[in-house]
Design an enzyme around this catalytic site. Structure first.
Site, mmCIF file in Angstrom:
data_model
loop_
_atom_site.group_PDB
_atom_site.id
_atom_site.type_symbol
_atom_site.label_atom_id
_atom_site.label_comp_id
_atom_site.label_asym_id
_atom_site.label_seq_id
_atom_site.Cartn_x
_atom_site.Cartn_y
_atom_site.Cartn_z
ATOM 1 N N PRO A 246 -19.320 174.578 90.670
ATOM 2 C CA PRO A 246 -18.194 175.116 91.301
ATOM 3 C C PRO A 246 -17.993 176.395 90.525
ATOM 4 C CG PRO A 246 -17.906 172.821 90.384
ATOM 5 C CD PRO A 246 -19.250 173.173 90.196
ATOM 6 N N SER B 25 -14.343 177.371 87.494
ATOM 7 C CA SER B 25 -13.924 176.134 87.021
ATOM 8 C C SER B 25 -14.223 175.618 85.621
ATOM 9 C CB SER B 25 -14.561 175.133 88.027
ATOM 10 O OG SER B 25 -15.934 175.062 87.918
ATOM 11 N N GLY B 26 -14.424 176.644 84.968
ATOM 12 C CA GLY B 26 -14.662 176.640 83.436
ATOM 13 C C GLY B 26 -16.276 175.990 83.237
ATOM 14 N N LEU B 27 -17.137 176.078 84.153
ATOM 15 C CA LEU B 27 -18.363 175.081 83.986
ATOM 16 C C LEU B 27 -19.485 176.108 83.955
ATOM 17 C CD1 LEU B 27 -17.617 172.173 86.639
ATOM 18 C CD2 LEU B 27 -17.619 172.164 84.124
ATOM 19 N N ALA C 36 -22.117 182.728 83.816
ATOM 20 C CA ALA C 36 -23.169 182.700 83.061
ATOM 21 C C ALA C 36 -24.476 182.090 83.540
ATOM 22 C CB ALA C 36 -22.873 181.919 81.861
ATOM 23 N N ASP D 63 -21.632 180.776 76.581
ATOM 24 C CA ASP D 63 -22.281 180.167 77.988
ATOM 25 C C ASP D 63 -23.482 180.593 78.236
ATOM 26 O OD1 ASP D 63 -19.652 179.411 78.011
ATOM 27 O OD2 ASP D 63 -19.012 180.298 80.077
#
Ligand code: PMV
Length: 319
Positions: free
Chosen positions: A86, A89-91, A95, A137
Site C-alpha cells: 500500500p 503507509s510507511g511500508l 523505496a 528503506d
C-alpha cells in the site's frame, strides 16, 4: 530480456522494527523486508517513455522520473509497474519502486548492478525525489531479510555494504531473520515524513531530554538485534513497546496509532506493538502469535490490518 523484449525486476516493502528517527541522528536502525513486493518491467520504445500506458509525468511518476534522470541515458522505454505494498503507509512502497526500477535500469544499461551498487543508486533516487532520506528503506528492500543500518562497521556482524552521501556514511549488516509473524495495521492517515523529521528536530533542539531519548532508541535497537538473534519473541515484543513509548515522547505518535497499539496489546498472544516509519499516522506493527485475533480486533476499530511474514527475498531481476 525475454523474447518479447521486456526485462523485469521486483523488490519488497519493509517495516522498521527499531530505530526510526534516531537513525537520522546517527543511531542504528533495524528493518525487515516483507512478503509484499513492487514489480517493474521495461522495454525499449521507439516513441516516448510511458508508464502503464501513459506518458511519463514527472509529478505523478516522481520516483521513476528521478531514476531515469540519474541512471538512464539510452532512449525511451515503456514501463509497467504493479504493487502489493500500500502506498503512503510507511511500508516502503516508494523505496521498493526505486530499488526495482534502479536495478532494472542499471542492468539494461549494462552498468554495475550488484546489490551494493543498486542500494547506493536507489538511495540517491529516494534522496533526490524526497529532498531527504536515510538509506534505511532502500537498503532493506535491496537486501531482503533483516538489516541493521549503522554509522559504524559492527565487528560481530555480517557486513553487506557501505552507503554514502556527502560526508556521511552508513554500514549495512545482515541480521538472521526471525521466523515470527507480524500484523501490520494501516491507520489510513499519513503525515509527511519530512514534517515528522522536522518535528523531531524541533524537539531535540529545544528539550534537554531529546538526545537521551535518541540514544536510548539506539540501545533498544541493539538489544533488538540480540533478541532477534536468539529468537526471543517476548523480549523483542517488550523492546518494541519500549521503542513506541520513546517515539511517543518524541511526538511522532498520533491518537489513532495509540488507540490501535493499545487495542493490539490487549489481544492475548501479543508480545508487543509499535508505530513503524515516520509516524504521525501511517502504520503500526504488532508482534503476535495470534495474528487472526489481532487482525480482527484492529479491523473492528476501522484499521486496514493484514498479516505479514519477513521475507528473505530482496531485489530480484529477470533475466
Ligand atoms: O516514512 P518511512 O517509513 O520511510 O520512515 C522514515 C524513517 C525516518 O527515520 C523517520 C526517516 C529516515 O529517512 O530514516
Amino acid at each position: 530480456m525475454d523474447v518479447t523484449g521486456w526485462a523485469a525486476a521486483s523488490a519488497p516493502g519493509k517495516i522498521i522494527l527499531f530505530g526510526e528517527h534516531a537513525v537520522v541522528y546517527g543511531e542504528p536502525s533495524l528493518s525487515l523486508a516483507i512478503d509484499r513486493r513492487v514489480r517493474v518491467r521495461a522495454a525499449p520504445d521507439a516513441a516516448a517513455t510511458t508508464v502503464n500506458g501513459e506518458r511519463l509525468d514527472r509529478h505523478r511518476h516522481a520516483y521513476l522520473d528521478t531514476a531515469l534522470r540519474l541512471h538512464w541515458g539510452d532512449g525511451p522505454l515503456k514501463m509497467r509497474t504493479e504493487s502489493e505494498v500500500p502506498s503512503a503507509s510507511g511500508l516502503g512502497s516508494s523505496a521498493a519502486l526505486s530499488v526495482a526500477t534502479t536495478g532494472l535500469l542499471l542492468r539494461l544499461g549494462h552498468r554495475p548492478s550488484r546489490p551494493a551498487n543498486v542500494a547506493q543508486a536507489a538511495f540517491e533516487v529516494e534522496y533526490e525525489t524526497q529532498g531527504a532520506a536515510s538509506p534505511n528503506d532502500t537498503t532493506a528492500s535491496t537486501a531482503g531479510g533483516a538489516v541493521l543500518l549503522s554509522p559504524e562497521r559492527e565487528a560481530a556482524m555480517e557486513p553487506l555494504w557501505q552507503l554514502s552521501r556527502g560526508e556521511r556514511s552508513w554500514f549495512a549488516h545482515r541480521v538472521p531473520p526471525p521466523s515470527l509473524s507480524f500484523v501490520i495495521a494501516n491507520t489510513g492517515s499519513r503525515a509527511r515524513t519530512s514534517e515528522m523529521v522536522a518535528k523531531v528536530r524541533r524537539f531535540v533542539d529545544s528539550d534537554p531530554r531529546g538526545k537521551k531519548i535518541l540514544q536510548e532508541i539506539g540501545r533498544v535497537t541493539r538489544d533488538g538485534v540480540d533478541a532477534l538473534r536468539s529468537g526471543d519473541a517476548a523480549r523483542l515484543g517488550g523492546l518494541m513497546d519500549r521503542n513506541h513509548e520513546l517515539l511517543h515522547v518524541l511526538g511522532v505518535d498520533s491518537p489513532v496509532l495509540q488507540k490501535f497499539v493499545e487495542a493490539a496489546r490487549k489481544v492475548p498472544g501479543t508480545w508487543g506493538a509499535k508505530l513503524t516509519g515516520a509516524g504521525g499516522g501511517g502504520s503500526l506493527i504488532v508482534l503476535t502469535e495470534k495474528p487472526a485475533g489481532v487482525q480482527r480486533a484492529l479491523a473492528g476499530l476501522g484499521a486496514d490490518a493484514f498479516p505479514v511474514v519477513p521475507s528473505l527475498r530482496g531485489l530480484e531481476m529477470q533475466p
